[in-house]
Design an enzyme around this catalytic site. Structure first.
Site, PDB file in Angstrom:
ATOM      1  CB  ALA A 109      -0.890   0.012   1.241  1.00 23.19           C
TER       2      ALA A 109
ATOM      3  CD  GLU B 169       3.786   6.381   2.923  1.00 19.34           C
ATOM      4  OE1 GLU B 169       3.555   5.256   2.467  1.00 19.34           O
ATOM      5  OE2 GLU B 169       4.935   6.785   3.162  1.00 19.34           O
ATOM      6  CG  ASN B 170      -0.330   8.103  -2.470  1.00 12.33           C
ATOM      7  OD1 ASN B 170       0.840   8.148  -2.759  1.00 12.33           O
ATOM      8  ND2 ASN B 170      -1.129   7.078  -2.779  1.00 12.33           N
TER       9      ASN B 170
ATOM     10  CD  GLU C  67       0.604   2.092   3.875  1.00 10.74           C
ATOM     11  OE1 GLU C  67       1.189   3.176   3.704  1.00 10.74           O
ATOM     12  OE2 GLU C  67       1.213   0.996   3.864  1.00 10.74           O
TER      13      GLU C  67
ATOM     14  CG  HIS D  57       3.373   6.127   6.550  1.00  7.54           C
ATOM     15  ND1 HIS D  57       4.619   6.357   7.070  1.00  7.54           N
ATOM     16  CD2 HIS D  57       3.455   4.933   5.893  1.00  7.54           C
ATOM     17  CE1 HIS D  57       5.425   5.344   6.746  1.00  7.54           C
ATOM     18  NE2 HIS D  57       4.740   4.463   6.048  1.00  7.54           N
TER      19      HIS D  57
END
Ligand code: B3K
Ligand code: ZN
Length: 880
Positions: free
Chosen positions: A265, A267-268, A301, A304
């Site tokens: 995955a 973490e945008n 995520e 983050h």
């Protein structure tokens, strides 16, 4: 060697950016083969001396360059294969660049690409440069506005980071959406998604009363498999508030699940993109292990957002700053959601299985590496898991409150900044008035410290003397090692199992602690405990307080005692691992010397005591009954012999099974009485125990009743955990039942690509002798595709990484198969190719014949035309 020109990037060469970007305004006109990207950058100089503006780029078709409204002529800039530079760039200007990209042919899955017909992005670490020209480095942080235009029918959902601020429809059937992210971020956190997706929605109210809309987007038909991920997200948000005081900071948090993704995955900012494997779950399609993994990755995520996004990395050498810390945070979260001791055991198992071999091999590097050719190769178990251990040690040294104070100061100082690992440690020091100078060595020194513990008891003086020695073997580029500061947690256990008080010689007062963490920071150190009234058994490196390899002079009696009495669950389990490995290695030796491998039934007797102890949590008991892996045992041999260890391990397992037949049957039947399926931790623990018992029963030869139990479970299971447990047991038993079960599973799940991955993996990891032939056949199965990373990992990765005895087969066919696969994948997806290469690098541990074969395959890979940097770096380092 053709790759001699490849240049390594070095930490010591770091210079701050010559130009900064304050704002990025992107406009996309999405078309699968030719997407137009219009980028408008607000740029300002960051140094006193005049310099060229240097922008990164990769696989871009440049159309126009405009500065403050003036179109540049081709002689006013230089466009190379991987860069665009503009000499004499003004100290402040608006730079506009138009480029075209080709998402549909982007099989590297970095930058903007298509997955099942939907547009999505992956920019970490250096994918943004495959979208537009940009200073693609994490210390350039900007706010972003993104407008996405696309055909409305094919791509009804248009997403990017931040808040949706406007949208509209055009006359030509296209539509657009405009997103604005107010938080400055590095380009690696940019994301865009456009597609025809279904959405599951929920909400969360933050501690300070902010309503957050939560959405998970999935391919149509998967809406019923999002509930667990959504629930995990909500629990993560709440936990981060309670444990670390960290709240979410926007009104919307989106997750998109895609089928083609290079890792788990990403973490945008406010638009996490996930491999669908790490989101989708239902009792019929996902195992307990997968539910647990989804919970952990969703949390990771989400976490983050603070550790990675709000405070990010100055450069990629600092990767562990965000990854190690976020791993620690997700481990703590899972420990709170589930059984903390079992979680710790699982994490140590993973560390030993992945990080220890990495640290002992040719790719060994510190958690803060000093040089790389391809940064994607450094998303390693060392940076992640050992990085997490380093954070855990700091938390241990500073205490829970001290660690929290340090973290608070870190955010106070560095919010919206790109910083270094040193900045993190400095915050920990300053918040606590501590000196972590010596501890910092963990960031720069590679290799797993080997600690030897010796002890003696003086009955007259009532003193217990513990002598610790540490040694770290040289690693590539680091010949000389220094002693590390190792937090070493110990306990002393009296003969009746009671914890004895631990008072160090010369200490004032009557310290009555029964567990303490020694600061072990020299090559050789002696700790003397006084007032020890009876001969104790020491319990060492409790809860795995430091990521070390421990060797002790425990007698088998001591190990048996610890297996029955240690109050520290981790050490109790670890005593079993040590004991079982020791016995297996003894059996291997006897086989190698021409004798027979005889099972020592004493080990089964101690397991029986554990089984009879009704106070034990079933999940923990399942761990106690779990044998050390083939890899773990083999690692302790001077020259690895996987085939011998596999054989001996199965004799050992069968020995236990026979000795405890009645107990296992009872455990199994009791577990089967449980209620309807629920993925919660307790139920999962019960199933784990039940399936462990079934695992033992399944190896009892010539007992049709046992085989029937497995077949019946496979056929009657109402959930994937039980079905898969039975299938993986059957996959190891050649015969009609095996084939029947594999067929039934295949036809039941033919339409579910994620479940088919399990079907591939179970065959790739089977111990049957012709596993490789089967794997090769499966490469032509209609569900397999080299372009899908999950498929490659399920079949090729699982075979070479998790079926050691077949991979290291006598004739070298396993090695040839892996090299062929890597050479093929190099042209499709270099990141995936280099990730599965590591097993070939373990040649030093093999005998001469295997060494020769493995090295030949590495050389064959290196001789490949158009070798990617990713594969070149791993193969060349593996060969030296
Ligand atoms: N940060 C990403 C990993 C990116 C990998 C790039 N090769 C996911 C994570 O660690 O959370
Ligand atoms: Zn991460």
């Amino acid at each position: 060697m053709k790759k001699a020109q490849v240049k390594a990037t070095k930490l010591e060469d770091y210079v701050s950016p010559a130009f900064l970007v304050d704002h990025v305004d992107l406009t996309f006109f999405l078309k699968p083969e030719a997407t137009k990207v219009h980028s408008k950058l607000k740029i300002r100089q960051n140094s006193d001396c005049k310099q060229s503006l240097f922008l990164d780029g990769d696989a871009l078709r440049l159309d126009t360059v405009v500065i403050d409204g003036r179109v540049l002529g081709q002689d006013e800039y230089e466009c190379g294969e991987f860069s665009l530079s503009i000499p004499d760039f003004p100290s402040e200007a608006i730079l506009e660049i138009v480029t075209f990209i080709d998402p549909v042919h982007n099989t590297k899955l970095e930058g903007l690409y298509l997955s099942s017909g939907n547009f999505c992005t992956q920019c970490e670490a250096e994918g943004f440069r495959r979208i537009t020209y940009y200073p693609d480095r994490p210390d350039v942080m900007a706010t972003y506005t993104v407008t996405v235009h696309a055909d409305q029918d094919s791509y009804p959902v248009l997403l990017s980071n931040g808040n949706l601020i406007d949208q509209g429809v055009e006359e030509d059937g296209s539509h657009w959406a405009k997103w604005d992210d107010p938080f400055p971020k590095p380009s690696y956190l940019f994301a865009l998604v456009a597609g025809d997706l279904a959405c599951c929605e929920d909400s969360f109210k933050t501690r300070s009363g902010q309503d957050v809309t939560l959405k998970i987007f999935v391919e149509h038909g998967n809406e019923d498999k999002c509930a667990y991920a959504m629930d995990s997200l909500i629990r993560s948000m709440k936990w981060d508030e309670e444990r670390f005081g960290l709240e979410y900071d926007l009104d919307i948090f989106n997750i998109v699940a895609v089928s083609d993704f290079n890792m788990g995955a990403m973490e945008n900012k406010s638009l996490n993109i996930f491999n669908s494997k790490c989101i989708l779950a239902s009792p019929d399609t996902a195992t307990d292990f997968e539910f647990e993994r989804i919970e952990a990755i969703v949390a990771h995520e989400y976490f983050h957002n603070w550790t990675g996004n709000r405070v990010t990395c100055r450069d990629w050498f600092q990767l562990s700053l965000k990854e190690g810390l976020t791993v620690y945070r997700d481990q703590e979260f899972s420990a709170d959601m589930r059984s903390a001791p079992v979680k710790r055991i699982q994490d140590v198992r993973t560390l030993r299985a992945r990080q220890f071999p990495e640290d002992a091999g040719p790719l060994s590097h510190p958690i803060r590496p000093e040089s790389y050719i391809e940064i994607n190769n450094f998303y390693t178990s060392t940076v992640y898991e050992k990085g997490g251990e380093v954070i855990r040690m700091m938390a241990e040294l500073l205490g829970k409150d001290g660690f929290r104070k340090g973290l608070d100061l870190y955010f106070e100082r560095h919010d919206n900044q790109a910083v270094t690992c040193d900045d993190f440690v400095a915050a920990m020091e300053d918040a606590n008035g501590a000196n972590l100078k010596h501890f910092r060595l963990w960031y720069s020194q590679a290799g797993t410290p080997e600690v030897e513990a010796n002890w003696s008891y003086d009955a007259q003086e009532k003193t217990f003397t513990l002598t610790l020695d540490q040694f770290t073997a040289p690693t590539p580029g680091q010949d000389v090692k220094q002693p590390l500061l190792i937090p070493f947690t110990v306990g002393l256990i009296g003969q009746n199992g009671a914890a004895l008080p631990l008072k160090l010689e010369g200490e004032n007062g009557d310290k009555q602690t029964t567990k303490r963490t020694l600061q072990f920071d020299q090559d050789h150190q002696i700790f003397t405990f006084v007032d020890v009234n009876e001969l104790p058994v020491p319990s060492l490196n409790r809860n795995f307080s430091a990521p070390i390899k421990l060797s002790t002079k425990y007698t088998t009696g001591d190990l048996a005692f610890l297996m029955g009495h240690d109050k520290d669950a981790f050490s109790r389990w670890d005593a079993a691992q040590t004991y079982a490995s020791r016995l297996m290695l003894k059996m291997v030796k006897s086989v190698q010397e021409g004798g027979v491998a005889e099972f020592d039934s004493q080990y089964a007797d101690i397991l029986a005591i554990n089984i009879a102890d009704k106070s034990l949590d079933p999940a923990f008991l399942a761990q106690m009954l779990g044998l050390p892996s083939i890899d773990y045992v083999t690692e302790q041999m001077e020259v690895a012999d996987f085939a011998a260890v596999e054989k001996v391990r199965s004799v050992f397992k069968a020995g236990i099974a026979k000795a405890l037949y009645g107990q296992f049957k009872e455990l199994y039947l009791a577990g089967k009485e449980a209620a309807a399926y629920s993925p919660d931790s307790d139920s999962a623990g019960r199933r784990a125990l039940c399936n462990t018992a079934l695992g033992y029963l399944s190896v009892i030869e010539n007992d049709p009743a046992c085989l029937k139990l497995v077949v019946d479970q496979f056929e009657a299971a109402d959930n994937m955990t039980d079905r898969m447990a039975a299938l993986s047991l059957l996959a190891d038993i050649p015969g009609e039942e095996r084939e029947k079960a594999l067929k039934a599973f295949e036809s039941r799940y033919a339409d579910n690509t994620l479940v088919m991955d399990k079907w591939f993996a179970v065959q790739a990891t089977s111990t049957i002798s012709n596993a490789l032939e089967e794997v090769k056949k499966l490469l032509t199965h209609s569900a397999f595709s080299y372009k899908n990373p999950n498929k490659v990992r399920a079949l090729i990765g699982a075979f070479s990484g998790a079926n050691p005895a077949r991979f290291h087969a006598e004739g070298g066919e396993g090695y040839r198969f892996l090299a062929d696969s890597i050479i093929h994948l190099n042209g499709i997806n270099p990141q995936v190719a280099s990730k599965i290469l590591a097993p070939l690098g373990s040649w030093r541990r093999m005998n001469a014949t295997h060494q020769k074969m493995m090295k030949a395959e590495l050389q064959r890979i290196l001789d490949t035309e158009d070798l990617s940097n990713d594969v070149y770096e791993i193969a060349s380092k593996s060969l030296v």
